[in-house]
Design a protein around this motif. Structure first.
Motif, PDB file in Angstrom:
ATOM      1  N   LEU A 175       0.989  -1.477  -0.005  1.00  0.00           N
ATOM      2  CA  LEU A 175       0.083  -0.250  -0.113  1.00  0.00           C
ATOM      3  C   LEU A 175       0.665   1.556   0.015  1.00  0.00           C
ATOM      4  O   LEU A 175       0.422   2.059  -0.428  1.00  0.00           O
ATOM      5  CB  LEU A 175      -0.961   0.509   1.060  1.00  0.00           C
ATOM      6  CG  LEU A 175      -2.240   1.068   1.424  1.00  0.00           C
ATOM      7  CD1 LEU A 175      -2.635   0.802   0.235  1.00  0.00           C
ATOM      8  CD2 LEU A 175      -2.757   0.472   2.510  1.00  0.00           C
ATOM      9  N   ALA A 176       2.081   1.284   0.885  1.00  0.00           N
ATOM     10  CA  ALA A 176       2.546   2.490   0.490  1.00  0.00           C
ATOM     11  C   ALA A 176       3.593   2.528  -0.767  1.00  0.00           C
ATOM     12  O   ALA A 176       3.761   3.840  -1.002  1.00  0.00           O
ATOM     13  CB  ALA A 176       4.239   2.196   1.422  1.00  0.00           C
ATOM     14  N   TYR A 177       3.968   1.070  -1.501  1.00  0.00           N
ATOM     15  CA  TYR A 177       4.780   1.594  -2.833  1.00  0.00           C
ATOM     16  C   TYR A 177       3.373   1.914  -3.792  1.00  0.00           C
ATOM     17  O   TYR A 177       3.539   2.749  -4.526  1.00  0.00           O
ATOM     18  CB  TYR A 177       4.506   0.030  -2.957  1.00  0.00           C
ATOM     19  CG  TYR A 177       5.482   0.215  -4.724  1.00  0.00           C
ATOM     20  CD1 TYR A 177       6.687   1.086  -4.551  1.00  0.00           C
ATOM     21  CD2 TYR A 177       5.065  -1.676  -5.757  1.00  0.00           C
ATOM     22  CE1 TYR A 177       6.968   0.577  -5.917  1.00  0.00           C
ATOM     23  CE2 TYR A 177       6.013  -1.283  -6.901  1.00  0.00           C
ATOM     24  CZ  TYR A 177       6.569  -0.685  -6.895  1.00  0.00           C
ATOM     25  OH  TYR A 177       7.902  -0.422  -7.751  1.00  0.00           O
ATOM     26  N   PHE A 178       2.119   1.880  -3.534  1.00  0.00           N
ATOM     27  CA  PHE A 178       1.015   2.428  -4.488  1.00  0.00           C
ATOM     28  C   PHE A 178       1.477   3.641  -4.365  1.00  0.00           C
ATOM     29  O   PHE A 178       1.183   4.211  -5.404  1.00  0.00           O
ATOM     30  CB  PHE A 178      -0.318   1.522  -3.967  1.00  0.00           C
ATOM     31  CG  PHE A 178      -1.344   2.044  -4.204  1.00  0.00           C
ATOM     32  CD1 PHE A 178      -2.071   1.746  -6.491  1.00  0.00           C
ATOM     33  CD2 PHE A 178      -2.232   3.002  -3.572  1.00  0.00           C
ATOM     34  CE1 PHE A 178      -2.698   2.773  -6.726  1.00  0.00           C
ATOM     35  CE2 PHE A 178      -3.232   3.608  -4.774  1.00  0.00           C
ATOM     36  CZ  PHE A 178      -3.511   3.582  -6.006  1.00  0.00           C
ATOM     37  N   GLY A 179       1.385   4.109  -2.935  1.00  0.00           N
ATOM     38  CA  GLY A 179       1.378   5.330  -2.909  1.00  0.00           C
ATOM     39  C   GLY A 179       2.389   5.963  -3.345  1.00  0.00           C
ATOM     40  O   GLY A 179       1.991   7.315  -3.655  1.00  0.00           O
ATOM     41  N   LEU A 180       3.817   5.471  -3.273  1.00  0.00           N
ATOM     42  CA  LEU A 180       4.300   5.743  -3.426  1.00  0.00           C
ATOM     43  C   LEU A 180       4.678   6.095  -5.508  1.00  0.00           C
ATOM     44  O   LEU A 180       5.494   7.520  -6.146  1.00  0.00           O
ATOM     45  CB  LEU A 180       5.850   5.373  -3.699  1.00  0.00           C
ATOM     46  CG  LEU A 180       6.545   6.255  -2.171  1.00  0.00           C
ATOM     47  CD1 LEU A 180       7.584   5.011  -1.265  1.00  0.00           C
ATOM     48  CD2 LEU A 180       6.939   7.111  -1.860  1.00  0.00           C
ATOM     49  N   THR A 181       4.221   5.197  -6.323  1.00  0.00           N
ATOM     50  CA  THR A 181       4.576   5.092  -7.215  1.00  0.00           C
ATOM     51  C   THR A 181       2.930   5.950  -8.229  1.00  0.00           C
ATOM     52  O   THR A 181       2.861   7.124  -9.071  1.00  0.00           O
ATOM     53  CB  THR A 181       3.929   3.657  -8.100  1.00  0.00           C
ATOM     54  OG1 THR A 181       2.338   3.231  -7.199  1.00  0.00           O
ATOM     55  CG2 THR A 181       4.872   2.562  -7.808  1.00  0.00           C
ATOM     56  N   VAL A 182       1.724   6.519  -7.104  1.00  0.00           N
ATOM     57  CA  VAL A 182       0.834   7.607  -7.627  1.00  0.00           C
ATOM     58  C   VAL A 182       1.481   8.080  -7.476  1.00  0.00           C
ATOM     59  O   VAL A 182       0.835   9.745  -8.556  1.00  0.00           O
ATOM     60  CB  VAL A 182      -0.556   6.659  -6.925  1.00  0.00           C
ATOM     61  CG1 VAL A 182      -1.514   8.428  -7.502  1.00  0.00           C
ATOM     62  CG2 VAL A 182      -1.239   5.419  -7.755  1.00  0.00           C
ATOM     63  N   PHE A 183       1.346   8.929  -6.509  1.00  0.00           N
ATOM     64  CA  PHE A 183       1.899  10.524  -5.942  1.00  0.00           C
ATOM     65  C   PHE A 183       3.883  10.972  -6.128  1.00  0.00           C
ATOM     66  O   PHE A 183       3.367  12.685  -6.126  1.00  0.00           O
ATOM     67  CB  PHE A 183       1.567  10.712  -4.982  1.00  0.00           C
ATOM     68  CG  PHE A 183      -0.200  10.504  -4.386  1.00  0.00           C
ATOM     69  CD1 PHE A 183      -1.183  11.107  -4.678  1.00  0.00           C
ATOM     70  CD2 PHE A 183      -0.471   9.250  -3.798  1.00  0.00           C
ATOM     71  CE1 PHE A 183      -2.328  10.138  -5.166  1.00  0.00           C
ATOM     72  CE2 PHE A 183      -1.781   8.776  -3.881  1.00  0.00           C
ATOM     73  CZ  PHE A 183      -3.157   9.755  -4.273  1.00  0.00           C
ATOM     74  N   TYR A 184       4.196  10.249  -6.533  1.00  0.00           N
ATOM     75  CA  TYR A 184       5.361  10.395  -6.272  1.00  0.00           C
ATOM     76  C   TYR A 184       6.412  10.331  -7.366  1.00  0.00           C
ATOM     77  O   TYR A 184       6.912  10.670  -8.172  1.00  0.00           O
ATOM     78  CB  TYR A 184       6.106  10.272  -5.095  1.00  0.00           C
ATOM     79  CG  TYR A 184       7.950  10.203  -4.971  1.00  0.00           C
ATOM     80  CD1 TYR A 184       8.278  11.859  -3.914  1.00  0.00           C
ATOM     81  CD2 TYR A 184       9.289   9.857  -5.172  1.00  0.00           C
ATOM     82  CE1 TYR A 184       9.441  12.434  -4.256  1.00  0.00           C
ATOM     83  CE2 TYR A 184      10.099   9.860  -4.864  1.00  0.00           C
ATOM     84  CZ  TYR A 184      10.598  11.877  -4.536  1.00  0.00           C
ATOM     85  OH  TYR A 184      11.807  12.002  -4.220  1.00  0.00           O
ATOM     86  N   LEU A 185       6.806   9.525  -8.111  1.00  0.00           N
ATOM     87  CA  LEU A 185       7.173   8.841  -9.113  1.00  0.00           C
ATOM     88  C   LEU A 185       6.475   9.694 -10.550  1.00  0.00           C
ATOM     89  O   LEU A 185       5.659   9.251 -10.185  1.00  0.00           O
ATOM     90  CB  LEU A 185       7.118   6.999  -9.427  1.00  0.00           C
ATOM     91  CG  LEU A 185       7.852   6.205  -8.035  1.00  0.00           C
ATOM     92  CD1 LEU A 185       8.087   5.122  -8.924  1.00  0.00           C
ATOM     93  CD2 LEU A 185       9.333   6.567  -7.987  1.00  0.00           C
ATOM     94  N   PRO A 186       8.161   9.867 -11.241  1.00  0.00           N
ATOM     95  CA  PRO A 186       7.131  10.849 -12.316  1.00  0.00           C
ATOM     96  C   PRO A 186       7.989   9.465 -13.351  1.00  0.00           C
ATOM     97  O   PRO A 186       7.732   8.356 -13.271  1.00  0.00           O
ATOM     98  CB  PRO A 186       8.596  11.950 -12.365  1.00  0.00           C
ATOM     99  CG  PRO A 186       9.683  11.190 -12.011  1.00  0.00           C
ATOM    100  CD  PRO A 186       8.956  10.101 -10.714  1.00  0.00           C
ATOM    101  N   GLU A 187       6.773   9.739 -15.026  1.00  0.00           N
ATOM    102  CA  GLU A 187       6.681   9.114 -15.771  1.00  0.00           C
ATOM    103  C   GLU A 187       8.712   9.521 -16.233  1.00  0.00           C
ATOM    104  O   GLU A 187       9.152   9.758 -15.965  1.00  0.00           O
ATOM    105  CB  GLU A 187       6.204   9.592 -16.858  1.00  0.00           C
ATOM    106  CG  GLU A 187       6.164   8.282 -18.051  1.00  0.00           C
ATOM    107  CD  GLU A 187       6.154   6.859 -17.912  1.00  0.00           C
ATOM    108  OE1 GLU A 187       7.285   5.852 -17.562  1.00  0.00           O
ATOM    109  OE2 GLU A 187       4.808   6.222 -17.766  1.00  0.00           O
TER     110      GLU A 187
END
Length: 739
Positions: A175-187
Motif C-alpha cells: 500500500l505504501a508502494y502504491f502511494g509512492l508510485t501514484v503520487f511521487y514517481l514521475p514517468e
C-alpha cells in the motif's frame, strides 16, 4: 542528483516486496502443509511455492510491449496493486485453490517489478551513478528478505503461528508502494520523449537533475530515438582558435567545427585527426581493433568500449578546463524558445515567429556558456519549415567554418553532444547536405602538445597552446529528415522533435546492434541462473546444520522450524554489507571488472564444496570448510553476478525497443529459474551433491569466459552512447565477416 536518488529508492521498493514475498512463503509453507494436509501431496506444495514464478513468467511475455505503449510508471502502479490484492486474497484463502490464485496474482506483481524497475531506474538516473542506483533493487530485495525472515521467525515462536497473517502482511508495504508510485514517481523522461511529449519530459528532467537547464539531456533523448543507422568513429583534436585559423579560407577545411566561449576572444576549433572513417569503419587507432580482437577471440565491441574507458582523464571530464566548463549554467542568459509537443517550435530572437499554437516562453531555462553566434544564414531560414537547428540548440551554440550553426551540450559521463552540417556535390552538380550528430568524449588530460599536433590539417599552431584529444561517434541525426530536404529549405532544416517519435517495432530487433545486445543480455541471464545460486540456497540450511548451528539453536529451546528460519535470516543478513560494497564499486571499478573479479571466487567456493563432499574429513573440519565456502559464495555472488545482469540488460538496448528487449531477457531469466528450481532435486538424486556443485562450477568457468570475451564495460556512459557503440561494433563485425 538527490531527485534521481530518491526516485530510484522509491521504485526499488517493488523489489523489496519481491524479497519479502520469497522469504515469507519459505516460512509459511511449513504451516500451510499442516493445515491442508499436504505432506502426501508434494506436487501441490511445490505448486504453491512455484505459482509466483509461473505468474512472473506469464506477465513478462507482454510486460515489455505494454510498458512501451502505456509507460513505465503505469506498469509500476499496476504492480503495486497486484501486490496489495494478492496479500488480501492470501489472508482470506479458505482453501488451497484460492491460495494458488493469490500466489498467481503475486507472481504478476513480482514479474512487473523485477522486469521494469531496472529499466525505470536506468532511464531516470544520471550516467555517473546509474550503476549504484541500479544496484538498489538487489539491496532492497535482500532487506525485504531479512525483514520478512525476522517477522516469520517472531511469529513462529507463538503457540499457533498463522500463515495467513504471515502472507497477508505483504499488503501493508504494498500500500505504501502504491502511494509512492501514484503520487511521487514521475514517468520516465525517455519514454515521454519517445511519445513526443517534450514539455513533460523536460519538467521531469528538471526535477530529477535539480536544475533548470536540461537542454543537453533533452537533445540526447531525442537523438536516442533512432535505431541503427550508419555510424563512424573519428578522432578530433580540439584547441583554441588563433588568428591564423580565423583568417583561413573556410572552404579549405570544411570538416572543422568552431566552438565559441562565453566571452569575446574565447573560441576553440575541433578538427578530425585523420579525416572521416568509413561508414562503419574505425578511424585512426581503432583501425586494428578487429584484427587484434580476432586473434584474442575477444569481441571487437569489448575492445572498443575498453578503449574509451582507458582514455578517461583523471582530472575531470570537461574539454576546456582552463576556461571553466562550457556546459555549466549561465545565469545571465535567458532563452525564449520551447519545444511544443502539439507542433511547431518558437525560434530564437526577434526574426522568428511561432508556427504552432500554444507556445510559451521559457524564461527559467538558461543557456550553457556558449554564446549566440548569429549568421546571415540564420535569418534566411524559411519560417514555415518544420523547424531549424534553432529549435533544438537551446541557446547552446557551436559554429562550423562553413557558416552553419552547430549546437553542443554536455550529456553526462564526460560526453558532449554536437551537430554539424555537411554538404557534398552530386554527379549532376547539385549540392546535397545532411546533419551529422556527434558524441564527443575527451581522451587525454589537457597538456602542451608541441609535437603531437603537427599532423593537424591547416598549418602550424602555437607551441604553447593547450590541445585536447577527443573521440567522436558520428552518425545521422534523428532530427534530420530526407523528406524535408526534398522541400529544398534554406539552410539545415530539422524536423520537430515530436515527429521523430515512433512506436516500437519488432523489425528494429533485427538491427545488428540490437541483435548483438540481445545475445549479450540473454547469454548472461542464462549463465547467471545456472551458476548455482539456487542450489547453494537450497543446501545452506543443511550445511549450517552440519556446522552445529542447528544443535546450538535447539539447545536454546527453538523448534526446528524456528531454527531453520533464523538460519536463513542470518544468511540473508550476510549479503547486505557485500551489496553495499558493490554499490560503491559499480561506477568506479565497473560492471565488467566486478564480474571478472568475483566469478573466480564463486568457482573456488564451489570446487571446495565438491572436495568437501567427496573427501572424507572430520565433521568439524568439513562443517567449517563448507560454511566458509557458502558464506563466500553468497557475498561475492551479490557483489557481481547477482545485480549486474539486470543492470546490463537495462542499459544496452535503444529506447524505442528497450521494453521489448528487456522483456525477452526477463522471460529468459524466469524460464531458467523454473528449470533450475525443478531440476535440482532430480540432479541431487542422479549425480549427488558433489556432481551438482561440479556442474555449477563448470558453468561459472563458462560465465567468466563469456564475460571476458563478450561483455563490454558500460560504466559512466549515457544510454544512447552505449547503444550507438553496439550498433557500430556489430556492423564492423559483420563487415569483417563479409570480407
Amino acid at each position: 542528483m538527490n531527485g534521481a536518488v530518491l526516485v530510484a529508492l522509491a521504485a526499488a521498493i517493488g523489489n523489496m516486496l519481491q524479497g519479502w514475498d520469497n522469504a515469507t512463503i519459505a516460512g509459511a509453507v511449513l504451516y500451510i502443509k499442516k493445515e491442508f494436509k499436504l505432506e502426501s501431496a508434494p506436487t501441490i506444495e511445490g505448486l504453491i511455492v512455484a505459482m509466483s514464478l509461473i505468474g512472473a513468467t506469464c506477465i513478462t511475455t507482454c510486460s515489455g510491449g505494454i510498458s512501451d505503449w502505456l509507460g513505465r510508471r503505469p506498469m509500476l502502479i499496476i504492480s503495486s496493486v497486484l501486490y496489495f490484492l494478492s496479500g488480501l486474497v492470501m489472508v482470506w484463502s479458505p482453501n488451497v485453490y484460492i491460495l494458488l490464485l493469490a500466489r498467481l496474482l503475486d507472481g504478476f506483481g513480482i514479474g512487473l517489478a523485477v522486469t521494469l524497475v531496472p529499466v525505470y531506474i536506468s532511464e531516470t538516473a544520471p550516467p555517473e551513478i546509474r550503476g549504484l542506483l541500479n544496484t538498489l533493487p538487489q539491496f532492497t530485495g535482500s532487506i525485504g528478505m531479512f525483514l520478512s525472515y525476522c517477522m516469520v521467525f517472531g511469529m513462529s515462536l507463538s503457540e499457533l503461528p498463522s500463515w495467513r497473517l504471515m502472507l497477508g502482511v505483504l499488503s501493508i508495504p504494498s500500500l505504501a508502494y502504491f502511494g509512492l508510485t501514484v503520487f511521487y514517481l514521475p514517468e520516465s523522461p525517455r519514454w515521454l520523449v519517445s511519445k513526443g511529449r517534450m514539455n513533460e519530459a523536460k519538467a521531469v528532467l528538471q526535477r530529477l537533475r535539480g536544475r533548470e537547464d536540461v537542454a543537453g539531456e533533452m537533445a540526447l533523448l531525442v537523438e536516442g530515438l533512432g535505431v541503427g543507422g550508419e555510424t563512424s568513429i573519428e578522432e578530433y583534436i580540439i584547441g583554441p582558435a588563433n588568428d591564423d585559423i580565423e583568417d583561413e579560407d573556410i572552404s579549405a577545411d570544411k570538416d572543422r567545427i568552431k566552438l565559441y566561449g562565453p566571452e569575446a576572444g574565447q573560441s576553440w576549433v575541433a578538427r578530425p585527426v585523420t579525416g572521416h572513417g568509413s561508414s562503419i569503419g574505425l578511424a585512426s587507432r581503432h583501425g586494428s581493433v578487429v584484427s587484434q580482437s580476432a586473434q584474442r577471440l575477444v569481441d571487437p565491441l569489448v575492445t572498443l568500449f575498453g578503449s574509451i574507458h582507458e582514455k578517461v582523464p583523471e582530472q575531470g571530464s570537461t574539454l576546456f578546463p582552463h576556461f571553466g566548463s562550457m556546459f555549466s549554467v549561465g545565469g545571465n542568459q535567458a532563452r525564449h524558445e520551447e519545444w511544443d509537443e502539439e507542433g511547431g517550435a518558437t525560434m530564437e530572437g526577434e526574426d522568428y515567429a511561432a508556427d504552432g499554437p500554444g507556445n510559451e516562453s521559457d524564461d527559467n531555462l538558461h543557456s550553457p556558456l556558449i554564446s549566440r553566434q548569429a549568421t546571415s544564414m540564420d535569418k534566411d531560414i524559411v519560417p514555415n519549415a518544420h523547424g531549424s537547428l534553432s529549435s533544438l540548440r537551446h541557446g547552446s551554440l557551436m559554429q562550423s567554418t562553413t557558416g552553419e550553426p552547430v549546437g553542443s551540450m554536455g550529456i553526462g559521463g564526460g560526453w558532449q553532444l554536437a551537430w554539424k552540417w555537411t554538404e557534398k556535390e552530386t554527379p549532376d552538380g547539385k549540392k546535397e547536405g545532411e546533419f551529422k550528430r556527434i558524441y564527443l568524449h575527451q581522451e587525454t588530460v589537457p597538456e602542451s602538445r608541441r609535437g603531437s599536433v603537427v599532423s593537424l590539417p591547416g598549418g602550424d599552431v602555437p607551441a604553447d597552446t593547450e590541445y585536447v584529444q577527443a573521440a567522436a561517434l558520428v552518425s545521422h541525426s534523428a532530427l534530420y529528415s530526407s523528406e524535408l530536404v526534398k522541400q529544398h529549405p534554406v539552410g539545415p532544416a530539422m524536423v520537430h522533435p515530436a515527429e521523430t517519435a515512433k512506436g516500437p517495432s519488432w523489425t528494429d530487433i533485427f538491427e545488428p546492434g540490437v541483435k548483438h545486445a540481445l545475445f549479450v543480455g540473454i547469454g548472461i541471464q542464462i549463465l547467471q541462473q545456472f551458476s548455482g545460486i539456487n542450489g547453494v540456497l537450497y543446501y545452506t540450511p543443511q550445511i549450517l546444520e552440519q556446522a552445529g548451528v542447528g544443535v546450538l539453536l535447539s539447545n536454546l529451546g527453538l523448534s526446528s522450524s524456528s531454527a531453520s528460519l533464523l538460519i536463513s535470516g542470518i544468511t540473508t543478513l550476510l549479503m547486505l554489507p557485500s551489496i553495499a560494497v558493490a554499490m560503491r564499486l559499480m561506477d568506479i571499478a565497473g560492471r565488467r571488472s566486478l564480474l571478472l573479479n568475483t566469478l573466480p571466487v564463486l568457482i573456488i567456493s564451489l570446487v571446495v564444496l565438491v572436495v568437501a563432499s567427496v573427501v572424507k574429513m572430520g565433521s568439524v573440519v568439513h562443517a567449517s570448510i563448507s560454511t566458509v565456502s557458502v558464506v563466500l559464495y553468497f557475498c561475492f555472488f551479490v557483489m557481481g553476478f547477482g545485480p549486474i545482469p539486470n543492470i546490463l540488460c537495462a542499459e544496452i538496448f535503444p529506447t524505442r525497443v528497450r521494453g521489448i528487449c528487456i522483456a525477452i531477457c526477463a522471460l529468459t531469466f524466469w524460464i531458467c529459474d523454473i528449470i533450475v528450481t525443478y531440476s535440482l532435486p532430480l540432479l541431487l538424486k542422479s549425480v549427488g551433491l558433489a556432481g551438482v556443485f561440479g556442474m555449477y562450477a563448470v558453468v561459472c568457468v563458462i560465465s567468466w569466459v563469456f564475460v571476458f570475451l563478450k561483455v563490454p564495460e558500460t560504466k559512466g556512459m549515457p544510454l544512447e552512447v552505449i547503444t550507438e557503440f553496439f550498433a557500430v561494433g556489430a556492423k564492423q563485425i559483420a563487415a569483417t565477416k563479409d570480407n
